[in-house]
Design an enzyme around this catalytic site. Structure first.
Site, PDB file in Angstrom:
ATOM      1  CG  HIS A 471      -1.736   1.236   1.388  1.00  0.00           C
ATOM      2  ND1 HIS A 471      -3.058   1.311   1.004  1.00  0.00           N
ATOM      3  CD2 HIS A 471      -1.431   2.457   1.896  1.00  0.00           C
ATOM      4  CE1 HIS A 471      -3.520   2.533   1.252  1.00  0.00           C
ATOM      5  NE2 HIS A 471      -2.555   3.242   1.800  1.00  0.00           N
ATOM      6  CD  GLU A 472       1.675   3.818   3.678  1.00  0.00           C
ATOM      7  OE1 GLU A 472       2.038   4.866   3.094  1.00  0.00           O
ATOM      8  OE2 GLU A 472       0.610   3.713   4.285  1.00  0.00           O
ATOM      9  CG  HIS A 475       0.559   6.543  -0.533  1.00  0.00           C
ATOM     10  ND1 HIS A 475      -0.500   7.267  -1.033  1.00  0.00           N
ATOM     11  CD2 HIS A 475       0.068   5.891   0.569  1.00  0.00           C
ATOM     12  CE1 HIS A 475      -1.567   7.074  -0.281  1.00  0.00           C
ATOM     13  NE2 HIS A 475      -1.253   6.247   0.696  1.00  0.00           N
TER      14      HIS A 475
END
Length: 683
Positions: A471-472, A475
């Protein structure tokens, strides 16, 4: 001397990496003060221009302004989140109102607003689409910030902004201190039965770091639910962990956040009224893809009843199965849920996610999972640069290049938890690509909070930590891929309720067959994760979704409840705990066994982290995410063609385009909610 300050000029290191080896505590404050002074002078030069306002003499120099301030702010606020100390805490509290006042001095300047408004009204056909959008963003943000108020109203507004900046900074510092103070000390290692050897050694290391030799320390994570709750067999220790988690910021003493919550909510509501909005939520959502609190309420209201029903059914199923193992009337408590859920998952699907840790060794997850998926999709490569220095000894630096070998930027990874790091996981930019400033590449940081095992022991991630990693990194890719001209539109500078979309999409690759087969290998034997287990993982994807959706919606609706208050209503609230209980009961999410992901006193996202009235963004973005996953499945999955389309039409545009327009450009139509409802079992 400021001229000896490493922030004074752009870094001469590769990619513009900040010279962390040269930066000392005494450099920050002078650089902040000089940076603010310089930017105000740069803005004043714009206002002194006697030519009629235009894009060239107003917006372009405005975008060039504040580069020194940007350099020091990016480094300092990354440090204050990831490696804080007494100095950073004190300086951040002192600088917060000054920075708020500085921002107001620009955004609320009537002369600058008049120039921006003039350019906005010109609709100059010679401007590019990106330039038109930049003008629109500046005009919108200045209007919403209060640039059109009279001077008396602006004076009041500035007082609100400065006070709020002080309060939110204090909230975060209190939370970090209380989180450290409430960590659970375990005297007997036998009480940690159920944890893996690496987890036990990490707890021993954490205790040793605090001088608690021979003991074990269970440090708290930001969400209510601690990952160890799924494994610890000792029910008493599980209850201690849950009680400590929910006590943060709300049990009295110098780190109590309840008074701060009340004052923040009140001041935000009063500021919204001054700006002409009925609530802080209305003010925030006016500049979002959702647009109104009613739109958010309609969506969350559609999901909450079904989620609550599913959670209740899951609870009933747990209690029937485990009634002989409980000693208090066969009720599953909040500290029992994760533990017994794993037992039921094993019974129903023969899947024990805790037992999967040996297949999620951190180095393999990073290189053969996270990096591999990005390479297959986008052709990018990652090379560790041990010659480049990060801001902490544990930070690793990777050089990122495109498929043709051209430089894309640097990726910094800060994996492990420590007392100086705030909870959770996040991405920060240290430098964002922006053609106007000559920044051709970006530097991004991923922070996680994985317990660090003893020297020589492998770092084995949980299933959830692995998902968070992917997920990170989504980003990070968003920040690396954005190619824009103007700083305001750089990187992940998009609407708050869109920013989670790219990161959520990147989660899909964790269990994608080619990716999983490449990294999920036993750290000792090299044995791949059995396909039967993978199949059962997929079969169990909707398992416990009632709980997961309910705990998330509890937090999202709590955020909306606080920020949906009018100024008068906010002033009337005097009891944080009572307000929270009433808000959760009103939406049917008041099940004690399913506490919200964050309670008010440790809800850092909305009382310190910029997600105020915006925590709904995760599920709002998930509509786009689920729809995008369907598109990838329909179009061949993990291919360069698909990755290049997603990169060029969504990730690569940064904030230079309306995000929903970018989505339609990528997908060919607006997103549909059906895939989300199916994913979460809410049809």
């Amino acid at each position: 001397m400021v001229d000896q300050n490493p922030f004074s000029e752009p870094s001469t290191l590769e990619y513009g990496l900040p010279p962390f080896g040269e930066i000392r505590d005494e450099h920050y404050e002078p650089a902040f003060l000089k940076g603010m002074s310089d930017q105000l002078a740069e803005v004043e030069a714009i206002l002194d221009d006697l030519e009629p306002p235009s894009f060239e003499n107003t917006l372009k120099p405005l975008e060039r302004s504040g580069q020194l301030l940007e350099r020091v702010a990016n480094v300092f606020f990354n440090k204050s989140s990831a490696d804080s100390n007494d100095f950073t805490n004190e300086l951040e509290e002192r600088m917060a109102p000054q920075l708020a006042a500085h921002s107001d001095a620009i955004l609320l300047d009537a002369r600058l607003y008049a120039r921006v408004k003039t350019v906005h009204e010109q609709h100059d056909p010679a401007l590019s689409p990106e330039q038109h959008y930049l003008v629109h963003r500046w005009y919108t943000e200045m209007t919403l910030a209060g640039a059109g108020l009279d001077e008396a109203q602006k004076s009041t507004l500035k007082e609100f902004n400065q006070r709020l900046s002080t309060l939110t900074t204090k909230f975060e510092k209190n939370l970090l201190s209380d989180t450290n103070e409430l960590a659970v000390v375990v005297d007997d290692v036998a009480d940690l039965d159920g944890l893996e050897p690496g987890e036990i050694s990490a707890a021993a290391e954490a205790a040793s770091a605090r001088g608690l030799e021979g003991k074990h320390l269970l440090t708290l994570v930001l969400p209510t639910g601690h990952p160890f709750l799924a494994s610890l067999t000792d029910r008493g220790i599980r209850q201690q962990l849950m009680d400590a988690s929910q006590a943060r910021g709300g049990h009295g003493g110098e780190f109590d956040n309840r008074a701060l919550v009340l004052e923040i909510a009140k001041l935000r509501a009063e500021r919204a009224a001054l700006l002409g909005f009925p609530s802080h939520a209305a003010f925030v959502l006016a500049d979002s893809t959702a647009k109104t609190p009613d739109a958010v309420a309609a969506m969350l209201g559609k999901l909450a009843p079904a989620a609550a029903r599913n959670a209740k059914a899951e609870q009933g199923e747990l209690e029937v199965i485990v009634e002989d193992d409980l000693d208090d009337g066969a009720r599953v408590r909040s500290w029992d849920w994760a533990f017994w859920t794993e037992k039921v998952r094993q019974q129903k699907y023969d899947v024990d996610t805790a037992a999967l840790r040996p297949w999620f060794e951190a180095e393999r997850v990073l290189h053969d999972g996270v990096f591999f998926a990005a390479n297959q999709l986008y052709g990018v490569t990652f090379s560790e640069r041990k010659d480049l220095v990060g801001y902490h000894p544990e930070v690793r630096v990777f050089e990122v290049r495109n498929a043709d070998g051209s430089p894309l930027g640097l990726y910094l990874l800060d994996l492990y938890t420590r007392d100086s790091k705030r909870g959770g996981a996040w991405m920060n930019p240290l430098l964002s690509q922006a053609g106007l400033l000559g920044h051709e590449t970006s530097i991004v940081v991923n922070n996680l909070n994985v317990p660090k095992p003893a020297e020589g022991s492998p770092t084995l991630l949980t299933f959830d930590e692995t998902s968070t990693f992917f997920h990170e990194f989504g980003h990070a890719l968003h920040g690396l891929f954005a190619q824009v001209t103007y700083p305001k539109l750089a990187g992940t500078n998009v609407f708050r309720d869109f920013v989670e979309f790219p990161s959520q999409v990147n989660e899909m690759w964790m269990l994608w067959p080619e990716v999983l087969a490449n990294y999920a290998k036993h750290y000792q034997t090299g044995e791949p994760l059995d396909q039967g287990i993978v199949d059962r993982l997929h079969a169990s994807e909707q398992f416990n979704e009632g709980f997961a959706t309910s705990e998330y919606l509890g937090a999202a609706l709590l955020d909306q409840a606080w920020h949906g208050l009018s100024a008068d209503a906010a002033a009337a609230v005097t009891d944080v705990i009572a307000f929270e209980a009433e808000a959760l009961a009103a939406v049917g999410l008041d099940n004690p066994a399913v506490p919200p992901r964050y309670r008010s006193t440790y809800f850092a996202h909305v009382f310190a982290g910029g997600y105020d009235a915006g925590y709904y963004s995760y599920i709002w973005s998930e509509v786009l995410d689920a729809d995008t996953v369907e598109w990838f499945k329909e179009n061949g999955g993990l291919t360069r063609a698909n990755g290049d389309r997603f990169r060029s039409r969504l990730l690569g545009v940064g904030g230079s385009k309306d995000p929903l327009e970018a989505y339609v450009d990528f997908r060919g139509r607006p997103a549909e909610i059906g895939p989300l409802l199916t994913r979460r079992g809410l049809e």
